[in-house]
Design a protein around this motif. Structure first.
Motif, PDB file in Angstrom:
ATOM      1  N   MET A 289      34.158  17.980 -76.784  1.00 38.68           N
ATOM      2  CA  MET A 289      34.056  17.862 -75.329  1.00 38.68           C
ATOM      3  C   MET A 289      32.659  18.253 -74.875  1.00 38.68           C
ATOM      4  O   MET A 289      31.988  19.072 -75.518  1.00 38.68           O
ATOM      5  N   ASP A 290      32.264  17.669 -73.746  1.00 39.16           N
ATOM      6  CA  ASP A 290      31.065  18.120 -73.054  1.00 39.16           C
ATOM      7  C   ASP A 290      31.244  19.588 -72.670  1.00 39.16           C
ATOM      8  O   ASP A 290      32.337  20.008 -72.275  1.00 39.16           O
ATOM      9  N   GLU A 291      30.189  20.379 -72.792  1.00 35.13           N
ATOM     10  CA  GLU A 291      30.316  21.824 -72.568  1.00 35.13           C
ATOM     11  C   GLU A 291      30.829  22.141 -71.166  1.00 35.13           C
ATOM     12  O   GLU A 291      31.714  22.988 -70.996  1.00 35.13           O
TER      13      GLU A 291
ATOM     14  N   HIS B 143      38.214  15.739 -81.063  1.00 39.14           N
ATOM     15  CA  HIS B 143      38.142  17.199 -81.076  1.00 39.14           C
ATOM     16  C   HIS B 143      36.779  17.681 -80.596  1.00 39.14           C
ATOM     17  O   HIS B 143      36.185  18.609 -81.156  1.00 39.14           O
TER      18      HIS B 143
ATOM     19  N   GLN C 194      32.634  20.288 -69.146  1.00 36.23           N
ATOM     20  CA  GLN C 194      34.041  19.913 -69.013  1.00 36.23           C
ATOM     21  C   GLN C 194      34.951  20.883 -69.770  1.00 36.23           C
ATOM     22  O   GLN C 194      36.050  21.214 -69.314  1.00 36.23           O
ATOM     23  N   LEU C 195      34.480  21.348 -70.915  1.00 36.76           N
ATOM     24  CA  LEU C 195      35.282  22.291 -71.692  1.00 36.76           C
ATOM     25  C   LEU C 195      35.447  23.610 -70.944  1.00 36.76           C
ATOM     26  O   LEU C 195      36.546  24.185 -70.916  1.00 36.76           O
TER      27      LEU C 195
ATOM     28  N   THR D 198      41.924  16.306 -77.677  1.00 36.00           N
ATOM     29  CA  THR D 198      40.938  15.238 -77.487  1.00 36.00           C
ATOM     30  C   THR D 198      40.908  14.345 -78.726  1.00 36.00           C
ATOM     31  O   THR D 198      41.199  14.808 -79.836  1.00 36.00           O
TER      32      THR D 198
ATOM     33  N   VAL E 220      27.352  19.083 -76.597  1.00 41.89           N
ATOM     34  CA  VAL E 220      28.721  18.727 -76.964  1.00 41.89           C
ATOM     35  C   VAL E 220      29.240  19.784 -77.936  1.00 41.89           C
ATOM     36  O   VAL E 220      28.565  20.140 -78.903  1.00 41.89           O
TER      37      VAL E 220
ATOM     38  N   LEU F  68      40.750  21.504 -77.287  1.00 44.53           N
ATOM     39  CA  LEU F  68      39.977  20.568 -78.108  1.00 44.53           C
ATOM     40  C   LEU F  68      40.856  19.702 -79.000  1.00 44.53           C
ATOM     41  O   LEU F  68      40.525  18.539 -79.265  1.00 44.53           O
TER      42      LEU F  68
ATOM     43  N   GLN G 198      43.831  15.101 -69.663  1.00 41.96           N
ATOM     44  CA  GLN G 198      43.487  15.847 -70.874  1.00 41.96           C
ATOM     45  C   GLN G 198      44.573  16.862 -71.221  1.00 41.96           C
ATOM     46  O   GLN G 198      44.994  16.990 -72.374  1.00 41.96           O
TER      47      GLN G 198
ATOM     48  N   GLN H   8      37.989  23.040 -68.199  1.00 49.48           N
ATOM     49  CA  GLN H   8      39.348  22.887 -68.724  1.00 49.48           C
ATOM     50  C   GLN H   8      39.913  24.226 -69.182  1.00 49.48           C
ATOM     51  O   GLN H   8      41.083  24.539 -68.937  1.00 49.48           O
TER      52      GLN H   8
ATOM     53  N   GLN I  50      41.087  16.148 -65.951  1.00 46.65           N
ATOM     54  CA  GLN I  50      41.629  17.375 -66.544  1.00 46.65           C
ATOM     55  C   GLN I  50      43.141  17.283 -66.713  1.00 46.65           C
ATOM     56  O   GLN I  50      43.696  17.754 -67.713  1.00 46.65           O
TER      57      GLN I  50
END
Length: 635
Positions: free
Chosen positions: A356-358, A354, A360-361, A351, A411, A348, A517, A364, A514
């Motif tokens: 992110m979409d859940e 700080h 995507q998190l 980013t 989010v 996080l 990121q 990652q 990813q």
């Protein structure tokens, strides 16, 4: 036969007793007298008396001063007090933490018999003092005597710590030869009598979560003691300690933002009682690879055997201490614990907001965990067993992670305050991801790159990362390490290896997003390097001293943080810039002229130009505009 068996059993149980509670230790006053009677201390007393006239009065004053120093230093170990502290700490841990997880402690149990153990933990909190002793005690080994700063020798607290095994030392005593002689001999007595010792090679608590450069003082005294008398082999045990939430977190942030460091007081200690209502998650302790002192000394020759050390430190001692400093730092960092808070912070904080979409998190986090398992930083690396979804739930439970519901998907984000506080957990393990994140920077900026170019650029940057983050790879290990990381990055789908080329994923794919990121993990570090090189290039060779450059770098980074939201105080920490400037000199990119200014040739601007491979154009342009156009009024 029965007498022989009884004798063998007595010896065996005596050794087991010494491992558990230590050898018999005489009364504190008796030990003080033994220290005062030692030949080096008597010589220092005589020199002190001679410096003040040499008469009987001067001799008495010097003797009294030495006695006062010894009483100030000496522990007053009490096993009943240790038992009381054990009950208190058991209660304290259950109030503060969800648990203390210990890894690889069998290493200590295996090496303890017949050896003098010197515990060398990372230093991140005042809790460190109590935590390691508690764990050692509950593993059935001798509680170490701890070298504690004189700032902790407070009324009431100092007496308790002293009876728990703490001995106190002043922050600096280089110019006080009498104090140095007394302290040296006290440490020598403890080592030769077989008592386990603990001290913090960083010298002080890390305010950023990064490992600090080891200090030479206590290491040099330990080596001198062993050279003076090899009572038993000395083994150094590096130890990683990591906290999911730090007791002193807000204090550290304030100090990094410029607030003066507060002197410890009993009143401040009482105020911390309020913190007992909070949940600080788990504590992780991981034991690194032991380092045998005799092997380090013998590797440099046999000059140390029987050597007497005077006022001038011999070359073998300097070399041995330098080797130990690096091996201990690498040993601590080679035992990281990659827990859920560390990984969530790592992702996080890379980013812009700080958040992110859940979904995507989760992806990652799973990919970062998979990468750590596919190419672990070292054999002693411990990786959480949680998947991405479980890590998120865990951090929400600790109130570190916030959730904003949204029709298109929730989010998850860190508040501004938590973003700064969790940077500490990120920095604890940043070194474990430094090399793959650097490769990700290269591949995300250059989607079709020759393998030889990857090797060349990693070799260019790695010496600076190695110094800053105490990375374990030496020059001869780089190619193999890069290959291991490339294979692991290929396995998680973040790049493809096609013959001698390294190919980034399709720009419209989740894998490419990813990769980009993950590359952001190293961006603040690379930006700091570029700020320094750009300032030097803009001002020219011979225009700045190291101190002037350090100050300019600090101000430029601080301004960039305000403009581009690099929300972490260590981004403009002077110590990091100081370290980078020193590394430029060490690797030959710069040197100091007779007037104290920094001199460099055409290689430094060429190196700065390589930033195009790792930093996006907008960042490079912003830094160049600041360093070329806005620094005149700052010098």
């Amino acid at each position: 036969a029965l007498r022989k068996i009884a004798r063998v059993l007595r010896v065996h149980f005596r050794r087991q007793r010494e491992m558990a509670i230590g050898p018999d230790l005489s009364h504190r006053r008796t030990r003080v007298e033994a220290v005062l009677g030692a030949e080096p201390v008597q010589a220092a007393i005589a020199a002190e008396a001679q410096a003040h006239g040499g008469d009987a009065s001067a001799q008495m004053k010097a003797q009294a001063a030495a006695r006062a120093y010894a009483m100030e230093i000496a522990a007053d170990y009490s096993y009943p007090m240790v038992r009381v502290l054990d009950r208190f700490l058991t209660w304290l841990w259950t109030r503060l933490y969800d648990g203390v997880e210990v890894s690889h402690f069998d290493t200590v149990a295996n090496v303890a018999p017949g050896h003098e153990i010197v515990y060398l933990p990372s230093h991140r909190s005042h809790i460190d003092y109590l935590l390691l002793s508690y764990i050692v005690f509950h593993r059935g080994l001798m509680v170490p005597h701890i070298a504690a700063g004189a700032n902790l020798n407070l009324p009431v607290l100092g007496s308790i710590l002293r009876r728990g095994g703490a001995f106190f030392l002043r922050r600096s005593f280089k110019d006080n030869r009498l104090y140095a002689a007394v302290f040296n001999d006290y440490l020598h007595m403890m080592i030769t009598r077989g008592y386990a010792i603990e001290y913090f090679v960083e010298g002080g608590r890390s305010r950023t979560g990064r490992l600090l450069s080891p200090m030479a003082g206590m290491l040099a005294m330990t080596v001198q003691s062993y050279a003076r008398e090899q009572a038993r082999p000395i083994v150094f045990v590096p130890i990683y300690i990591g906290y999911e939430k730090l007791f002193e977190g807000r204090t550290y942030v304030g100090e990094l933002m410029g607030k003066p460091k507060k002197t410890e007081s009993l009143f401040d200690l009482l105020l911390t009682v309020r913190e007992l209502k909070k949940n600080f998650g788990k504590v992780h302790l991981n034991v690194g690879e032991p380092i045998h002192l005799a092997e380090v000394l013998d590797a440099g020759g046999d000059e140390w055997r029987g050597a007497s050390i005077g006022d001038v430190r011999p070359a073998w001692l300097t070399s041995a201490v330098d080797t130990l400093k690096h091996r201990i730092a690498h040993g601590i960092n080679a035992a990281p614990v990659l827990g859920p808070v560390n990984l969530v912070s790592l992702v996080l904080l890379a980013t812009p907001r700080h958040a992110m979409d859940e979904r995507q998190l989760v992806l990652q986090l799973d990919a970062c965990r998979g990468l750590a398992l596919a190419a672990p930083y070292s054999a002693r690396t411990v990786v959480t067993g949680m998947d991405g979804a479980a890590m998120i739930a865990y951090c929400e439970q600790l109130h570190l992670l916030q959730r904003q519901a949204h029709p298109l998907g929730d989010v998850l984000f860190l508040t501004a305050e938590d973003a700064v506080l969790t940077s500490y957990a990120r920095n604890n393990v940043l070194h474990a991801f430094a090399l793959p994140a650097l490769i990700a920077c290269l591949v995300s900026r250059n989607p079709d790159l020759e393998r030889a170019s990857v090797d060349r650029l990693v070799r260019l940057i790695l010496p600076f990362l190695r110094t800053e983050l105490f990375l374990r790879w030496e020059d001869g290990d780089v190619d193999a390490a890069v290959n291991t990381q490339l294979v692991a990055l290929d396995a998680v789908g973040w790049l493809r290896i096609e013959g001698e080329r390294v190919i980034a994923p399709d720009m419209n794919s989740d894998a490419h997003a990813q990769l980009v990121q993950f590359a952001q993990v190293m961006r603040p570090t690379l930006i700091r390097y570029f700020i320094t090189l750009s300032l030097l290039t803009a001002r020219g060779s011979g225009a700045l001293t190291p101190a002037e450059l350090e100050s300019l770098c600090h101000l430029q980074a601080q301004r960039l943080a305000m403009l581009r939201e690099f929300n972490a105080p260590e981004f403009f920490d002077k110590a990091i810039f100081r370290n980078f400037i020193a590394t430029l000199q060490r690797v030959g990119y710069a040197q100091i002229g007779v007037d104290g200014s920094i001199l460099f040739d055409e290689r430094l601007p060429l190196t700065a130009n390589e930033a195009r491979f790792v930093l996006p154009p907008d960042v490079r342009v912003a830094i160049l505009q600041m360093t070329r156009g806005g620094s005149d009024g700052l010098a």
